[in-house]
Design a protein around this motif. Structure first.
Motif, PDB file in Angstrom:
ATOM      1  N   TYR B 129       0.823  -1.216   0.000  1.00  0.00           N
ATOM      2  CA  TYR B 129       0.000   0.000   0.000  1.00  0.00           C
ATOM      3  C   TYR B 129       0.855   1.263   0.000  1.00  0.00           C
ATOM      4  N   ARG B 130       2.006   1.192   0.661  1.00  0.00           N
ATOM      5  CA  ARG B 130       2.894   2.349   0.683  1.00  0.00           C
ATOM      6  C   ARG B 130       3.533   2.553  -0.689  1.00  0.00           C
ATOM      7  N   ARG B 131       3.872   1.444  -1.349  1.00  0.00           N
ATOM      8  CA  ARG B 131       4.426   1.569  -2.709  1.00  0.00           C
ATOM      9  C   ARG B 131       3.377   2.128  -3.656  1.00  0.00           C
ATOM     10  N   GLU B 132       2.131   1.659  -3.488  1.00  0.00           N
ATOM     11  CA  GLU B 132       1.045   2.149  -4.334  1.00  0.00           C
ATOM     12  C   GLU B 132       0.884   3.656  -4.174  1.00  0.00           C
ATOM     13  N   PHE B 133       0.973   4.116  -2.926  1.00  0.00           N
ATOM     14  CA  PHE B 133       0.853   5.546  -2.636  1.00  0.00           C
ATOM     15  C   PHE B 133       1.932   6.328  -3.402  1.00  0.00           C
TER      16      PHE B 133
END
Lengths: 202, 368
Positions: B129-133
Motif C-alpha cells: 500500500y505504501r508503494r502504491e501511494f
C-alpha cells in the motif's frame, strides 16, 4: 438452435479462424460470398491456394518470395554491406515503401518473449550471425519495434553481434520520437520525453 | 483543475445522477448508503481509470444492469470532458471526445487527491500500500517514472518465467542474464526517483503533520530498498549512471541464488517506507486518531506536491474526514480547505463544523 446448412457452417468456422475476424464478421463475409458470382469465389480460392503453393521464405533473409532468393537479395544494385534486421517480412514491405534504404534485410520471424515461450533459438539469430561472419558487412540496423520484447531482443542481438564479429561492425537502431506531421500539444508525454532524450544535432 | 459537472449512469447505487460543482468547497451530505462515497469513487475512477475500493470493475455496476457510464466536465485553462463506459467487460475511455487506446496517454490528464478512511492501510498494512501511494503520485507527475515502472513490471514477469524455465532446462543462462540486466536498469531508475521523491516529500509531510497536531514532532520517514545501498545516491542525474552500474552488479551477484531458489530475491517490488516518531515505529506506537492525522498529513502534502510539480491544484476528494478528528484539527483542516482550491467533502449531516466554511455549496443526497 436453428440448424444451419453444413457447408455454410464450415465456411463460417473457417473464416472466423482468421485474425481479427469474429463469428459475426465471418457470417457477413459468408453472406457476401453467397451473393457474389462464381468467378469471384473461384478467384479468391485460387489466390489463397496460390500463396500457399508459391510463396516461400527467402533462403537468405527470410523475406516472402516466389523464388529461392527474394528480389531484394538477388538484386545487383543494392548495398550488401548493410543489413536491416526486422521482426516480420511485412516490416520489409513498409521499409521498402520509404525508398530510403538500399541495403539488405534479415527477418528474425519474432522477438524474444519468455512468457510466450519464444527463445533466442526459435529466432533466426544464428543465421544472422553466420551472415555477418561470411559476408562483408559494415553496418547492422536494428529495426525492431520499441516494445518491451523488441528492446530485449535488440540488446541480445547487440551482445551476440559483438561476441561473434571480430571486425569493427557498426550497430545502429531506428530513432524513436515524434511522428511526422504530429503536433507537440497532442503527443503523449512518454513519446515526447523519448524524443527529447534522443534529440539530434541540427 | 476543477470538476464542474458529473454525470453517472448505473454506477454503484446511482441509477441516473447529475450534479454541478462549485470551484470551492462542495459538501455532499446524506445518510448512510445514499451514495456519497460512490460520487467520489466515480470521480476517482474517471481520473485513475479504476476504483480505489473495488479491484474488479464488475462490482461498480449497479445491480441488475449491464454496465456503467461516467462523464465529467473539467476545467483547467480550458474545458475538458472525460468519459468512461464499461459493459460486458469492455472499458472505453474518452478524453475530449477522443477515444484513448493506451492508459499511459490518459494517466496524468485529471489530477485528484483522495482521502478515504480506508487509506489508514498506508500506515497499518503491508508495504504494497505504501508503494502504491508513491507510485500513484510519481506516475502522475513524472512520465519517465511511469514508463520505467511499467517496463519493470513486465520484465519482472519475464524473469519469473525465465527462472521457472531454467529449472526445466528450457532456457539458456545468457537470456536470463540479459533480462536481469535490463531489469536492474529500470530498478535503478525507479529507486533513484523514489529516493529523491521521499527525501523531498517527507519535509512536506512533517510540516503538515506538525501544523495539524500543533506540536513539534520529530517524524522520520525512511525509504528502504534491497536493490542498493542508498547512502551513495545524490540528486545529481549524472550519478544515475554509476548507480545503474552498481545495481547491475548487485543484480548479477544475486542471480545465482535466485536460480537455485527459482524465485526472485531482489528488486524494487520489495521497497518499503517506515514511519518513525522518536525512534518508535508509528504503526505500533500511534493511537487511531494520530494515525488518521498522519494519513491526512500525507494527503495534504500530496496536494502541495502536485501543486508544485504541475502548477495547478488537484481536485481534492475527502471522504468522511471530520469524524474522529477533534476540534483543533477540524479547525486547521477547515482553514486549509478554505485556501482556494476545489474540494468535495462527504459527511452524514450538516453539523456546526461544516458551517465554518466560508464559501461552499451544499449537495444533499436522499435515499431513493
Amino acid at each position: 438452435m436453428a440448424t444451419i446448412n453444413t457447408s455454410l457452417e464450415r465456411l463460417i468456422t473457417n473464416l472466423s479462424k482468421l485474425p481479427t475476424i469474429g463469428r459475426k464478421t465471418a457470417l457477413r463475409l459468408a453472406a457476401f460470398l453467397i451473393k457474389e458470382n462464381n468467378e469471384f469465389a473461384k478467384e479468391l480460392a485460387d489466390s489463397i491456394i496460390a500463396i500457399k503453393e508459391k510463396i516461400l521464405l527467402c533462403k537468405k533473409c527470410g523475406n516472402y518470395s516466389e523464388t529461392e532468393l527474394c528480389n531484394i537479395c538477388s538484386a545487383e544494385n543494392r548495398d550488401s554491406a548493410i543489413i536491416c534486421v526486422v521482426e516480420e517480412p511485412f516490416d520489409i514491405l513498409n521499409i521498402e515503401k520509404t525508398g530510403q534504404f538500399n541495403g539488405l534485410y534479415h527477418t528474425l520471424s519474432g522477438v524474444i518473449s519468455i512468457q510466450k515461450g519464444v527463445m533466442p533459438e526459435d529466432l533466426k539469430i544464428e543465421k544472422l550471425l553466420e551472415r555477418i561472419k561470411t559476408e562483408n558487412i559494415k553496418e547492422i540496423i536494428i529495426a525492431l519495434n520499441p516494445t518491451q520484447e523488441g528492446e530485449t531482443t535488440a540488446l541480445y542481438l547487440k551482445q551476440k553481434i559483438l561476441e561473434t564479429a571480430a571486425k569493427n561492425i557498426k550497430i545502429t537502431r531506428l530513432a524513436t520520437g515524434l511522428p511526422l506531421g504530429s503536433i507537440i500539444e497532442y503527443t503523449d508525454k512518454d513519446t515526447l520525453s523519448g524524443a527529447l532524450a534522443n534529440r539530434i544535432d541540427y | 483543475m476543477i470538476i464542474t459537472n458529473l454525470k453517472i449512469l448505473n454506477f454503484r447505487n446511482h441509477q441516473n445522477f447529475e450534479q454541478t460543482f462549485s470551484n470551492a468547497v462542495n459538501l455532499v451530505i446524506g445518510e448512510n448508503s445514499t451514495g456519497k462515497t460512490s460520487i467520489l469513487e466515480a470521480i476517482y475512477t474517471l481520473a485513475n481509470t479504476k476504483s480505489f475500493r473495488a479491484h474488479n470493475d464488475e462490482r461498480l455496476i449497479k445491480i441488475g444492469t449491464d454496465g456503467f457510464y461516467i462523464k465529467g466536465f473539467f476545467k483547467d485553462i480550458v474545458e475538458h470532458t472525460a468519459e468512461i463506459s464499461y459493459s460486458y467487460k469492455n472499458k472505453i475511455l474518452k478524453f475530449d471526445n477522443y477515444r484513448i487506446k493506451k492508459i499511459r496517454e490518459y494517466i496524468a490528464k485529471i489530477s485528484i487527491v483522495l482521502y478515504n478512511p480506508l487509506h489508514l492501510y498506508i500506515i497499518n498494512e503491508g508495504p504494497v500500500y505504501r508503494r502504491e501511494f508513491i507510485n500513484i503520485i510519481l506516475s502522475k507527475t513524472d512520465v519517465e517514472y511511469y514508463v520505467a515502472l511499467h517496463s519493470y513490471l513486465k520484465l519482472l514477469n519475464e524473469k519469473r518465467a525465465a527462472l521457472k524455465l531454467f529449472k526445466e532446462r528450457k532456457i539458456k543462462f545468457d537470456v536470463i542474464e540479459l533480462i536481469n540486466k535490463r531489469l536492474s536498469e529500470f530498478a535503478s531508475i525507479i529507486v533513484f526517483k523514489r529516493y529523491n521523491f521521499i527525501n523531498y516529500f517527507k519535509e512536506l509531510v512533517v510540516e503538515k503533520f506538525n501544523l495539524l497536531m500543533n506540536r513539534d514532532i520529530k517524524l522520520i520517514i525512511e525509504y528502504s530498498t534491497n536493490c542498493l545501498n542508498l547512502k551513495g545516491i545524490v540528486k545529481d542525474k549524472s550519478k544515475l549512471e554509476d548507480f545503474k552500474n552498481a545495481a547491475a552488479q548487485k543484480f548479477l551477484k544475486i542471480l545465482g541464488a535466485e536460480i537455485r531458489n527459482s524465485r526472485i530475491l531482489l528488486g524494487c517490488q520489495a521497497d518499503d517506507l517506515t514511519f518513525k516518531d522518536s525512534g518508535n515505529i508509528v504503526k505500533y506506537y500511534y493511537s487511531q486518531g494520530e494515525r488518521k492525522a498522519l494519513v491526512l498529513a500525507l494527503k495534504l502534502a500530496e496536494i502541495k506536491y502536485i501543486r508544485e510539480k504541475t502548477g495547478g491544484y488537484p481536485i481534492v476528494l475527502l471522504d468522511d474526514i471530520f469524524s474522529e478528528l477533534d476540534d483543533k484539527r477540524r479547525q486547521y483542516l477547515i482553514n486549509e480547505l478554505n485556501s482556494g482550491f476545489q474540494s468535495i467533502i462527504t459527511d452524514i449531516d450538516f453539523n456546526e463544523h461544516l458551517q465554518k466554511f466560508s464559501n461552499f455549496q451544499k449537495i444533499e443526497l436522499k435515499k431513493n
